[in-house]
Scaffold this motif. Structure first.
Motif, PDB file in Angstrom:
ATOM      1  N   GLY A 268      -2.457   9.528  -0.792  1.00 27.51           N
ATOM      2  CA  GLY A 268      -1.607   8.414  -1.636  1.00 27.51           C
ATOM      3  C   GLY A 268      -1.891   8.578  -2.972  1.00 27.51           C
ATOM      4  N   LEU A 269      -0.621   8.145  -3.690  1.00 30.74           N
ATOM      5  CA  LEU A 269      -0.784   8.159  -5.209  1.00 30.74           C
ATOM      6  C   LEU A 269      -1.845   7.662  -5.913  1.00 30.74           C
ATOM      7  CD1 LEU A 269       2.949   7.402  -5.592  1.00 30.74           C
ATOM      8  CD2 LEU A 269       1.902   9.724  -5.056  1.00 30.74           C
ATOM      9  N   GLY A 270      -2.453   8.286  -6.734  1.00 38.35           N
ATOM     10  CA  GLY A 270      -3.482   7.625  -7.810  1.00 38.35           C
ATOM     11  C   GLY A 270      -4.661   7.825  -6.991  1.00 38.35           C
ATOM     12  N   PHE A 271      -5.848   7.176  -8.105  1.00 43.24           N
ATOM     13  CA  PHE A 271      -7.213   7.180  -7.458  1.00 43.24           C
ATOM     14  C   PHE A 271      -7.515   5.952  -6.800  1.00 43.24           C
ATOM     15  CE2 PHE A 271      -9.255  10.550 -10.328  1.00 43.24           C
ATOM     16  CZ  PHE A 271      -8.508  11.567  -9.755  1.00 43.24           C
ATOM     17  N   LEU A 272      -7.298   5.715  -5.598  1.00 45.81           N
ATOM     18  CA  LEU A 272      -7.434   4.513  -4.672  1.00 45.81           C
ATOM     19  C   LEU A 272      -8.977   4.210  -4.337  1.00 45.81           C
ATOM     20  CD1 LEU A 272      -4.361   5.283  -2.495  1.00 45.81           C
ATOM     21  CD2 LEU A 272      -4.538   4.130  -4.535  1.00 45.81           C
ATOM     22  N   PRO A 273      -9.079   2.850  -4.065  1.00 44.20           N
ATOM     23  CA  PRO A 273     -10.528   2.775  -3.409  1.00 44.20           C
ATOM     24  C   PRO A 273     -11.024   3.168  -2.401  1.00 44.20           C
ATOM     25  CG  PRO A 273      -9.169   0.793  -3.441  1.00 44.20           C
ATOM     26  CD  PRO A 273      -8.329   1.853  -3.842  1.00 44.20           C
ATOM     27  N   GLY A 274     -12.132   3.274  -2.152  1.00 41.63           N
ATOM     28  CA  GLY A 274     -12.776   3.813  -0.808  1.00 41.63           C
ATOM     29  C   GLY A 274     -12.863   2.922   0.446  1.00 41.63           C
ATOM     30  N   PRO A 275     -13.296   3.391   1.509  1.00 46.08           N
ATOM     31  CA  PRO A 275     -13.216   2.510   2.662  1.00 46.08           C
ATOM     32  C   PRO A 275     -14.202   1.152   2.600  1.00 46.08           C
ATOM     33  CG  PRO A 275     -13.392   4.932   3.240  1.00 46.08           C
ATOM     34  CD  PRO A 275     -13.539   4.913   1.874  1.00 46.08           C
ATOM     35  N   LYS A 276     -15.070   1.212   1.713  1.00 49.51           N
ATOM     36  CA  LYS A 276     -15.945   0.175   1.592  1.00 49.51           C
ATOM     37  C   LYS A 276     -15.804  -0.423   0.598  1.00 49.51           C
ATOM     38  CE  LYS A 276     -19.469   1.596   5.257  1.00 49.51           C
ATOM     39  NZ  LYS A 276     -20.887   1.694   5.495  1.00 49.51           N
ATOM     40  N   GLU A 277     -14.626  -0.222  -0.350  1.00 48.64           N
ATOM     41  CA  GLU A 277     -14.577  -0.701  -1.764  1.00 48.64           C
ATOM     42  C   GLU A 277     -13.393  -1.930  -1.477  1.00 48.64           C
ATOM     43  OE1 GLU A 277     -15.900   2.552  -4.621  1.00 48.64           O
ATOM     44  OE2 GLU A 277     -13.871   2.817  -4.097  1.00 48.64           O
ATOM     45  N   PRO A 278     -13.359  -2.980  -2.541  1.00 41.95           N
ATOM     46  CA  PRO A 278     -12.406  -3.902  -2.365  1.00 41.95           C
ATOM     47  C   PRO A 278     -10.964  -3.297  -2.881  1.00 41.95           C
ATOM     48  CG  PRO A 278     -14.172  -4.760  -3.793  1.00 41.95           C
ATOM     49  CD  PRO A 278     -14.563  -3.054  -3.353  1.00 41.95           C
ATOM     50  N   GLY A 279     -10.020  -3.856  -1.801  1.00 39.06           N
ATOM     51  CA  GLY A 279      -8.854  -3.230  -1.985  1.00 39.06           C
ATOM     52  C   GLY A 279      -8.366  -2.169  -1.094  1.00 39.06           C
ATOM     53  N   PHE A 280      -9.167  -1.477  -0.398  1.00 41.41           N
ATOM     54  CA  PHE A 280      -8.990  -0.395   0.468  1.00 41.41           C
ATOM     55  C   PHE A 280      -7.882  -0.840   1.395  1.00 41.41           C
ATOM     56  CE2 PHE A 280      -9.722   1.967   4.554  1.00 41.41           C
ATOM     57  CZ  PHE A 280      -9.138   3.174   4.151  1.00 41.41           C
ATOM     58  N   ASN A 281      -6.878  -0.104   1.457  1.00 36.71           N
ATOM     59  CA  ASN A 281      -5.765  -0.304   2.291  1.00 36.71           C
ATOM     60  C   ASN A 281      -4.934   1.089   3.005  1.00 36.71           C
ATOM     61  OD1 ASN A 281      -3.512  -1.482   3.852  1.00 36.71           O
ATOM     62  ND2 ASN A 281      -2.478  -2.077   2.250  1.00 36.71           N
ATOM     63  N   PRO A 282      -5.091   1.490   4.169  1.00 36.00           N
ATOM     64  CA  PRO A 282      -4.616   2.875   4.636  1.00 36.00           C
ATOM     65  C   PRO A 282      -3.217   2.690   4.703  1.00 36.00           C
ATOM     66  CG  PRO A 282      -6.459   1.624   6.246  1.00 36.00           C
ATOM     67  CD  PRO A 282      -6.071   0.844   5.285  1.00 36.00           C
ATOM     68  N   ALA A 283      -2.580   1.625   4.470  1.00 38.10           N
ATOM     69  CA  ALA A 283      -1.208   1.803   4.403  1.00 38.10           C
ATOM     70  C   ALA A 283      -0.711   2.210   3.077  1.00 38.10           C
ATOM     71  CB  ALA A 283      -0.560   0.211   4.531  1.00 38.10           C
ATOM     72  N   ASP A 284      -1.554   2.303   2.213  1.00 34.36           N
ATOM     73  CA  ASP A 284      -1.171   2.895   0.674  1.00 34.36           C
ATOM     74  C   ASP A 284      -1.017   4.327   0.843  1.00 34.36           C
ATOM     75  OD1 ASP A 284      -1.572   0.421  -0.476  1.00 34.36           O
ATOM     76  OD2 ASP A 284      -3.601   0.587  -1.018  1.00 34.36           O
ATOM     77  N   TYR A 285      -1.330   5.127   1.990  1.00 31.23           N
ATOM     78  CA  TYR A 285      -1.267   6.546   2.072  1.00 31.23           C
ATOM     79  C   TYR A 285      -0.019   6.849   2.972  1.00 31.23           C
ATOM     80  CZ  TYR A 285      -6.048   6.178   0.488  1.00 31.23           C
ATOM     81  OH  TYR A 285      -7.149   5.987  -0.070  1.00 31.23           O
ATOM     82  N   THR A 286       1.047   7.372   2.277  1.00 33.67           N
ATOM     83  CA  THR A 286       2.389   7.359   2.743  1.00 33.67           C
ATOM     84  C   THR A 286       2.625   8.905   3.224  1.00 33.67           C
ATOM     85  OG1 THR A 286       3.177   7.829   0.445  1.00 33.67           O
ATOM     86  CG2 THR A 286       3.281   5.700   1.241  1.00 33.67           C
ATOM     87  N   GLY A 287       1.858   9.830   2.968  1.00 32.74           N
ATOM     88  CA  GLY A 287       2.384  11.250   3.489  1.00 32.74           C
ATOM     89  C   GLY A 287       1.043  11.766   3.882  1.00 32.74           C
ATOM     90  N   SER A 288       1.412  13.005   4.630  1.00 29.33           N
ATOM     91  CA  SER A 288       0.331  13.491   5.483  1.00 29.33           C
ATOM     92  C   SER A 288       0.064  15.378   5.115  1.00 29.33           C
ATOM     93  CB  SER A 288       0.525  13.445   6.877  1.00 29.33           C
ATOM     94  OG  SER A 288      -0.445  14.323   7.863  1.00 29.33           O
ATOM     95  N   LEU A 289      -0.847  15.561   5.157  1.00 29.28           N
ATOM     96  CA  LEU A 289      -1.067  17.138   4.744  1.00 29.28           C
ATOM     97  C   LEU A 289      -0.963  17.703   6.164  1.00 29.28           C
ATOM     98  CD1 LEU A 289      -2.803  15.616   2.309  1.00 29.28           C
ATOM     99  CD2 LEU A 289      -4.028  17.677   2.192  1.00 29.28           C
ATOM    100  N   LEU A 290      -0.987  17.174   7.294  1.00 27.86           N
ATOM    101  CA  LEU A 290      -0.884  17.860   8.483  1.00 27.86           C
ATOM    102  C   LEU A 290       0.728  17.964   9.020  1.00 27.86           C
ATOM    103  CD1 LEU A 290      -3.789  16.382  10.608  1.00 27.86           C
ATOM    104  CD2 LEU A 290      -3.962  18.151   8.864  1.00 27.86           C
ATOM    105  N   ASN A 291       0.824  18.990   9.786  1.00 30.68           N
ATOM    106  CA  ASN A 291       2.168  19.125  10.479  1.00 30.68           C
ATOM    107  C   ASN A 291       2.676  18.105  11.306  1.00 30.68           C
ATOM    108  OD1 ASN A 291       2.758  21.522   8.946  1.00 30.68           O
ATOM    109  ND2 ASN A 291       1.959  22.966  10.481  1.00 30.68           N
ATOM    110  N   SER A 292       1.562  17.616  12.064  1.00 30.26           N
ATOM    111  CA  SER A 292       1.434  16.373  12.846  1.00 30.26           C
ATOM    112  C   SER A 292      -0.045  15.977  13.266  1.00 30.26           C
ATOM    113  CB  SER A 292       2.168  16.955  14.209  1.00 30.26           C
ATOM    114  OG  SER A 292       1.401  17.672  14.998  1.00 30.26           O
ATOM    115  N   LYS A 293      -0.036  14.609  13.536  1.00 32.09           N
ATOM    116  CA  LYS A 293      -1.508  14.308  13.745  1.00 32.09           C
ATOM    117  C   LYS A 293      -1.973  15.065  14.972  1.00 32.09           C
ATOM    118  CE  LYS A 293      -1.765   9.876  13.883  1.00 32.09           C
ATOM    119  NZ  LYS A 293      -1.818   8.313  14.290  1.00 32.09           N
ATOM    120  N   VAL A 294      -3.381  15.169  14.837  1.00 29.31           N
ATOM    121  CA  VAL A 294      -4.253  16.041  15.755  1.00 29.31           C
ATOM    122  C   VAL A 294      -4.731  15.138  16.990  1.00 29.31           C
ATOM    123  CG1 VAL A 294      -6.140  17.527  16.361  1.00 29.31           C
ATOM    124  CG2 VAL A 294      -4.839  17.737  14.079  1.00 29.31           C
TER     125      VAL A 294
END
Length: 596
Positions: A268-294
């Motif tokens: 995701g773009l920028g330094f985003l909050p961690g899983p237990k921090e306010p504002g964490f949202n998995p939808a903010d991560y728009t690209g993958s480093l993997l060729n496909s989900k494992v």
């Protein structure tokens, strides 16, 4: 989501006997019998007669009886209870404990309370009071210390570090003690099955790769990646670029049919909050480093779940491949690792702070189990894929295509050509490493490292030029490195990307002074008076009397970016060779003597 307790189906164990308590009751009965025997056998009459020995014996017996009654009363008043962990229990990061842990909740208090202890062991069928196999390794108490020193009522008794535990059934015991060193204790136990959560990013790049700063460690969402964790202090934050492996763990399991289903590694773009921090949202991560989900799903799910395909302390950038093994002539699934090419696969120009596949990013490791539960870990990373510009522009005062003549005419050399003072001349060029974020001129956005300057004699040795803007001043601690940018290249990486305007106006190309060069290095007479690091190698200087030779000037420059196989200096560049003919037209010493 309700979870079935896989330990509730176990046969309830018989309540264990407390051996110490049993012994106390036996002693109490014996003392009472002795006292009664004393009365029956006539010892009471001796007391009436005032015999001191009989009185002392009776007094001691009464004291012992009273002490035993008090100890038994105190033990009954000690309270020991464990409400957590039970059943299928997730290990989680807890701030007081490094790594992953299980919280123990319950009560430990009572009359004459002294302290309590926490212990654990693998379930093997022993009774709670059986003292074998218990361990206190990894136990942390509230407030620190080696035991629980404060009574607890329906609260946290402590934490047990489970980071290196394997999944499976475990037992936890709490024992409450009185303040007396030889006093009573009361113990209680609980059973649970550990559900492992190995979901974390540990390192970016390899050989050697940049680890997550520890402490605070990979479970802290704000821990940066650094050059090392082996120093006396915290490591230095480093950017990464190019093709990089990402290492860590992506595995959860296993109890109540909960086990890993799939995992993905996103950005995701920028330094985003961690899983237990306010504002964490998995939808903010728009690209993958993997060729496909494992995914560990059909077809051939059992093969995919083979032990060698567990992603524990290994590459996260992996993909499934099917291999034929002959003999025995079977096909198997195997995870193959690869590197993520950030210089190509990160977006070119998504916003003003992320140009040329570079900028501040947050990686998200996302794991899903077979019941649909999600587990996350995040990691902040500086990606640098911007170029470094290097150009040697020439010798100040020397016209293009002209040769350099060493003459005693006061143009390039001081009058009288004294060997005991410098013959300075400026070398000009451009050394420019683009900022990761043009709006941020601080490190690590500004991660230029150094440049070096080399002069090579045609068919002869190479001389490395000391870097200084004034030959009369002392040199720095790294005299052969230039540590600052020089000049302006007049271009940026955005120039080659359509629809990606530069953040700031680009100045025109302009060179600057790389260093002052002492021309004595070309004169065989005066070169011998130079000390290291100014002294040239043997065969580099020219004899006087008109000897000439070609020399090439080159700059090498690099940044501090890490990548696979690069511990800094991933972006590096040599300037094109710049050649000039140098002639030593200074008179030989014999001619000088004749003139005098």
């Amino acid at each position: 989501m309700a979870e079935k307790d896989d330990l509730q189906t176990e046969k309830p164990r018989k309540r264990p006997r407390d051996l110490a308590k049993f012994i106390k009751y036996i002693l109490l009965i014996l003392l009472v019998l002795l006292l009664l025997g004393q009365l029956v056998t006539g010892e009471y009459g001796k007391l009436v007669e005032g015999k001191v020995s009989s009185m002392i014996i009776l007094f001691v017996k009464l004291i012992l009886i009273g002490l035993l009654i008090w100890l038994l009363w105190v033990q009954k008043r000690l309270v020991c209870d464990i409400t957590k962990p039970t059943g299928c229990t997730d290990e989680e990061p807890n701030p007081p404990v490094p790594g992953l842990s299980v919280e123990v909740v319950g009560s430990a208090y009572g009359a004459a309370f002294g302290h309590y202890t926490l212990e654990w062991r693998k379930v093997a069928g022993q009774s709670c009071q059986d003292d074998t196999d218990w361990s206190s390794d990894g136990v942390h108490y509230p407030g620190g210390g080696g035991t629980g020193s404060t009574p607890v009522i329906n609260g946290t008794l402590g934490w047990i570090n489970t980071t290196v535990w394997s999944p499976g059934p475990y037992e936890v015991r709490v024992c409450v003690y009185t303040f007396h060193p030889s006093g009573s204790r009361k113990c209680c136990c609980t059973l649970f099955t550990l559900f492992k959560q190995l979901v974390y990013i540990e390192r970016v790049a390899e050989t050697p790769g940049a680890p997550v700063q520890t402490p605070p460690g990979p479970f802290d969402p704000n821990a940066p990646i650094v050059d090392t964790n082996m120093g006396p202090g915290p490591g230095t934050v480093v950017p990464v670029g190019g093709c990089v492996h990402v290492k860590g763990s992506a595995w959860v399991g296993e109890c109540n049919d909960r086990k890993i289903k799939c995992f993905d590694l996103k950005y995701g773009l920028g330094f985003l909050p961690g899983p237990k921090e306010p504002g964490f949202n998995p939808a903010d991560y728009t690209g993958s480093l993997l060729n496909s989900k494992v995914c560990y799903t059909p077809p051939d799910e059992s093969q995919k779940r083979a032990p060698w395909n567990q992603v524990i302390w290994r590459d996260l950038t992996v993909e499934w491949i099917k291999r034929h093994i002959d003999p025995p002539g079977i096909d198997i699934y195997k995870l193959r690792d690869y590197c993520f090419n950030s210089a190509v696969d990160l977006p070119e120009c998504p916003d003003a702070n992320h140009h040329c596949h570079s900028g501040k990013y947050t990686l998200l490791l996302e794991v899903e189990d077979t019941l649909g539960n999600m587990y996350y870990d995040t990691q902040h990373v500086w990606f640098d894929n911007k170029p470094i510009h290097v150009k040697f522009k020439g010798i100040e005062g020397l016209e293009p295509c002209a040769g350099l003549d060493l003459l005693d005419n006061g143009i390039f050399l001081p009058n009288g050509i004294p060997c005991n003072q410098p013959w300075p001349i400026n070398l000009k060029g451009i050394v420019y490493d683009e900022y990761i974020d043009e709006a941020d001129t601080t490190y690590p956005s500004e991660n230029f490292d150094y440049y070096r300057l080399y002069i090579t004699k045609q068919g002869g040795p190479t001389y490395q030029v000391p870097i200084t803007l004034d030959l009369t001043l002392p040199l720095g601690t790294e005299p052969l490195k230039g540590k600052t940018r020089v000049g302006e290249p007049g271009t940026r990486c955005e120039s080659s990307i359509s629809g990606c305007p530069p953040v700031l106006p680009i100045p025109p190309e302009a060179d600057g002074i790389l260093t002052q060069l002492d021309l004595r290095v070309f004169d065989a007479v005066c070169a011998s008076s130079l000390a290291a690091p100014f002294a040239p190698p043997a065969g580099f200087a020219l004899d006087r009397g008109g000897s000439c030779c070609g020399y090439t000037f080159q700059i090498f420059a690099c940044d501090k970016t890490w990548s696979d196989g690069w511990a800094g200096g991933y972006h590096h560049k040599w300037s094109l060779p710049w050649a000039v003919c140098i002639c030593n037209d200074l008179p030989v010493l014999a001619d000088l003597k004749k003139k005098k």
